[in-house]
Design a protein around this motif. Structure first.
Motif, PDB file in Angstrom:
ATOM      1  N   GLN A  33      19.200  11.300  -0.018  1.00 24.53           N
ATOM      2  CA  GLN A  33      17.267  10.274  -0.479  1.00 24.53           C
ATOM      3  C   GLN A  33      16.520  10.900   0.599  1.00 24.53           C
ATOM      4  OE1 GLN A  33      18.733   6.346   0.027  1.00 24.53           O
ATOM      5  NE2 GLN A  33      19.342   6.204  -2.191  1.00 24.53           N
ATOM      6  N   PHE A  34      15.213  11.557   0.530  1.00 23.99           N
ATOM      7  CA  PHE A  34      14.743  12.402   0.970  1.00 23.99           C
ATOM      8  C   PHE A  34      12.956  11.307   1.233  1.00 23.99           C
ATOM      9  CE2 PHE A  34      16.692  16.214   3.240  1.00 23.99           C
ATOM     10  CZ  PHE A  34      17.587  16.527   2.664  1.00 23.99           C
ATOM     11  N   GLN A  35      12.752  11.854   2.717  1.00 23.32           N
ATOM     12  CA  GLN A  35      10.918  11.332   2.369  1.00 23.32           C
ATOM     13  C   GLN A  35      10.568  12.072   3.580  1.00 23.32           C
ATOM     14  OE1 GLN A  35       9.441   7.694   5.324  1.00 23.32           O
ATOM     15  NE2 GLN A  35       9.634   6.703   3.059  1.00 23.32           N
ATOM     16  N   PHE A  36       9.732  12.807   2.859  1.00 24.14           N
ATOM     17  CA  PHE A  36       8.340  13.391   3.708  1.00 24.14           C
ATOM     18  C   PHE A  36       7.263  12.625   4.036  1.00 24.14           C
ATOM     19  CE2 PHE A  36      12.170  16.100   1.409  1.00 24.14           C
ATOM     20  CZ  PHE A  36      11.976  16.983   2.488  1.00 24.14           C
ATOM     21  N   ARG A  37       6.547  13.469   4.939  1.00 18.62           N
ATOM     22  CA  ARG A  37       5.181  12.419   5.197  1.00 18.62           C
ATOM     23  C   ARG A  37       4.322  13.538   6.170  1.00 18.62           C
ATOM     24  NH1 ARG A  37      10.216  10.060   9.468  1.00 18.62           N
ATOM     25  NH2 ARG A  37      11.417   8.580   7.666  1.00 18.62           N
ATOM     26  N   ALA A  38       3.123  12.890   6.561  1.00 17.69           N
ATOM     27  CA  ALA A  38       2.167  14.160   6.533  1.00 17.69           C
ATOM     28  C   ALA A  38       0.949  12.566   7.364  1.00 17.69           C
ATOM     29  CB  ALA A  38       1.659  14.749   5.603  1.00 17.69           C
ATOM     30  N   ILE A  52       2.291  17.527  10.036  1.00 16.74           N
ATOM     31  CA  ILE A  52       3.587  17.379   9.566  1.00 16.74           C
ATOM     32  C   ILE A  52       5.000  18.221  10.511  1.00 16.74           C
ATOM     33  CG2 ILE A  52       5.208  18.144   7.729  1.00 16.74           C
ATOM     34  CD1 ILE A  52       2.369  18.677   6.062  1.00 16.74           C
ATOM     35  N   PHE A  55      10.432  14.022   9.583  1.00 18.07           N
ATOM     36  CA  PHE A  55      10.713  13.519   7.636  1.00 18.07           C
ATOM     37  C   PHE A  55      12.419  13.180   7.729  1.00 18.07           C
ATOM     38  CE2 PHE A  55      12.429  17.832   7.923  1.00 18.07           C
ATOM     39  CZ  PHE A  55      14.315  17.816   7.557  1.00 18.07           C
TER      40      PHE A  55
ATOM     41  N   LEU B  93       1.398  16.433  -0.093  1.00 18.01           N
ATOM     42  CA  LEU B  93       0.923  15.846   0.945  1.00 18.01           C
ATOM     43  C   LEU B  93      -0.313  16.159   1.333  1.00 18.01           C
ATOM     44  CD1 LEU B  93       4.103  14.349   2.297  1.00 18.01           C
ATOM     45  CD2 LEU B  93       2.539  13.643   0.017  1.00 18.01           C
ATOM     46  N   LEU B 122       0.818   9.164   5.348  1.00 16.18           N
ATOM     47  CA  LEU B 122       1.374   9.450   3.796  1.00 16.18           C
ATOM     48  C   LEU B 122       3.240   9.234   3.862  1.00 16.18           C
ATOM     49  CD1 LEU B 122      -1.873  11.065   3.979  1.00 16.18           C
ATOM     50  CD2 LEU B 122      -0.765  11.347   2.083  1.00 16.18           C
ATOM     51  N   GLU B 123       3.453   9.130   3.374  1.00 14.89           N
ATOM     52  CA  GLU B 123       5.358   8.897   2.720  1.00 14.89           C
ATOM     53  C   GLU B 123       5.432   8.943   1.357  1.00 14.89           C
ATOM     54  OE1 GLU B 123       6.249   5.828   6.097  1.00 14.89           O
ATOM     55  OE2 GLU B 123       6.150   5.275   4.241  1.00 14.89           O
ATOM     56  N   GLY B 124       6.082  10.202   1.113  1.00 19.98           N
ATOM     57  CA  GLY B 124       6.422  10.297  -0.301  1.00 19.98           C
ATOM     58  C   GLY B 124       8.213  10.017  -0.659  1.00 19.98           C
ATOM     59  N   ASP B 125       9.137   9.479  -1.126  1.00 21.47           N
ATOM     60  CA  ASP B 125       9.876   9.469  -1.369  1.00 21.47           C
ATOM     61  C   ASP B 125      10.349  10.070  -2.656  1.00 21.47           C
ATOM     62  OD1 ASP B 125       9.951   7.330   0.610  1.00 21.47           O
ATOM     63  OD2 ASP B 125       9.190   6.072  -0.768  1.00 21.47           O
ATOM     64  N   MET B 126      11.470  10.792  -2.354  1.00 20.21           N
ATOM     65  CA  MET B 126      11.902  11.543  -3.304  1.00 20.21           C
ATOM     66  C   MET B 126      14.178  11.806  -2.779  1.00 20.21           C
ATOM     67  SD  MET B 126      12.028  15.970  -3.312  1.00 20.21           S
ATOM     68  CE  MET B 126       9.843  15.748  -3.371  1.00 20.21           C
ATOM     69  N   ASP B 127      14.490  12.040  -4.154  1.00 17.77           N
ATOM     70  CA  ASP B 127      15.941  11.830  -4.685  1.00 17.77           C
ATOM     71  C   ASP B 127      16.418  13.446  -4.121  1.00 17.77           C
ATOM     72  OD1 ASP B 127      18.722  12.489  -4.479  1.00 17.77           O
ATOM     73  OD2 ASP B 127      18.884   9.812  -4.999  1.00 17.77           O
ATOM     74  N   PHE B 142       8.166  13.612  -6.051  1.00 23.20           N
ATOM     75  CA  PHE B 142       8.134  12.069  -5.604  1.00 23.20           C
ATOM     76  C   PHE B 142       8.279  11.289  -6.598  1.00 23.20           C
ATOM     77  CE2 PHE B 142       5.543  14.393  -2.020  1.00 23.20           C
ATOM     78  CZ  PHE B 142       6.971  14.247  -0.908  1.00 23.20           C
TER      79      PHE B 142
END
Lengths: 190, 190
Positions: A33-38, A52, A55, B93, B122-127, B142
């Motif tokens: 499980q990852f979450q990337f952000r900006a 950026i 994360f 993002l 902004l947040e994007g969730d990814m497995d 995402f």
């Protein structure tokens, strides 16, 4: 006695760590499980800037990045900007190119193929009558995107083509750009 | 005799040129056809670099940009890179934030609203089990992206919210990311 020299780093990718990461996530799937952000800030006109850094991934907040990345955006004169950065649609082409290329390089590393060159050119066609609200017969974004790769390496063409195809099937951005993602937008306005 | 002072540049956008551009495209719709481009080159491991400069628009090849833009991509250590740039999903993002922000600023300029602040996170969730090929129950990209804006300006909240909503309906990258775009990938391999 023969000595087997295992090439651990291939294409600049540490394959031992690559397979180690895969095993670690197989053993504990929540590590995936990852979450990337900006964070973006408007600087005037068509100029805005994204930073950026942090994360979440592999079970924790990642604090390994020494510095934040700063990305500017803008528009060319014809679209009322002053070239403070590439425009947002061009930034999307960058995201797509970068992701396909990284996927391709990682897949090749995992499969024992040593690459010597990976280049790509991307073109996206857009009629701005859509985004400008002049004609709803046109969508806002690109109607179509063409990606042309040149790939060289120590494998036969058929295998290189297979790696390109596999990279498409595993690219995060290719998935998002071709299939779409749900996006929620909220605003605090005052 | 009263003097009317028309504020031509609003939010850093030359509204006279904005309306002039709209009129020009209305008069000659083929001026709306644009093509944006990017060239990417692999530099080793997760490091690749995109250059952006030329594009086609308003009936001709545009040569107004003095310099090319150079954008690096990379991966953090946990994803086997060395932070040579933001990762491709983070770049997406950035593209999304930049486009929503530019759309918002242009819409506000056209509607006579003076903005003082536009920020977004902004947040994007990814497995990553998806992209790593470990579990096809997860997509590569995402699962969802959340955008949170803070918008300040000289209009009541309701009008600012309406501008945020209009920006979504007119953003090129929001359209592409939410609805998807057809992408063709070709490779010359040797």
């Amino acid at each position: 006695m023969a000595t087997t020299i295992t090439e651990i780093v291939r294409n600049g990718v540490d394959t031992e760590r690559l397979f180690g990461t895969l095993d670690a996530i197989k053993g504990q799937p929540t590590l995936g499980q990852f979450q990337f952000r900006a964070r973006n800030r408007w600087l005037g006109g068509a100029h805005n800037q994204t930073t950026i850094r942090d994360f979440y991934g592999a079970g924790q907040e990642d604090t390994s990045r020494a510095d934040e990345f700063v990305l500017d955006a803008g528009e060319p004169a014809i679209l009322l900007g002053s070239d403070t950065g590439p425009n947002p649609a061009e930034c999307l082409l960058h995201a797509l190119a970068a992701c396909l290329t990284t996927s391709l390089v990682y897949v090749a590393a995992a499969r024992g193929v040593k690459l010597t060159e990976v280049e790509s050119t991307l073109e996206g066609d857009m009629d701005v009558q859509g985004a400008l609200g002049l004609d709803d017969g046109y969508r806002n974004g690109f109607e179509h995107i063409r990606v042309a790769f040149t790939v060289k390496g120590d494998a036969p063409e058929e295998k290189l083509q297979e790696i390109v195809a596999r990279a498409q099937r595993r690219s995060a951005v290719f998935d998002m750009v071709t299939n779409g993602v749900s996006v929620t937008v909220e605003a605090e306005a005052a």
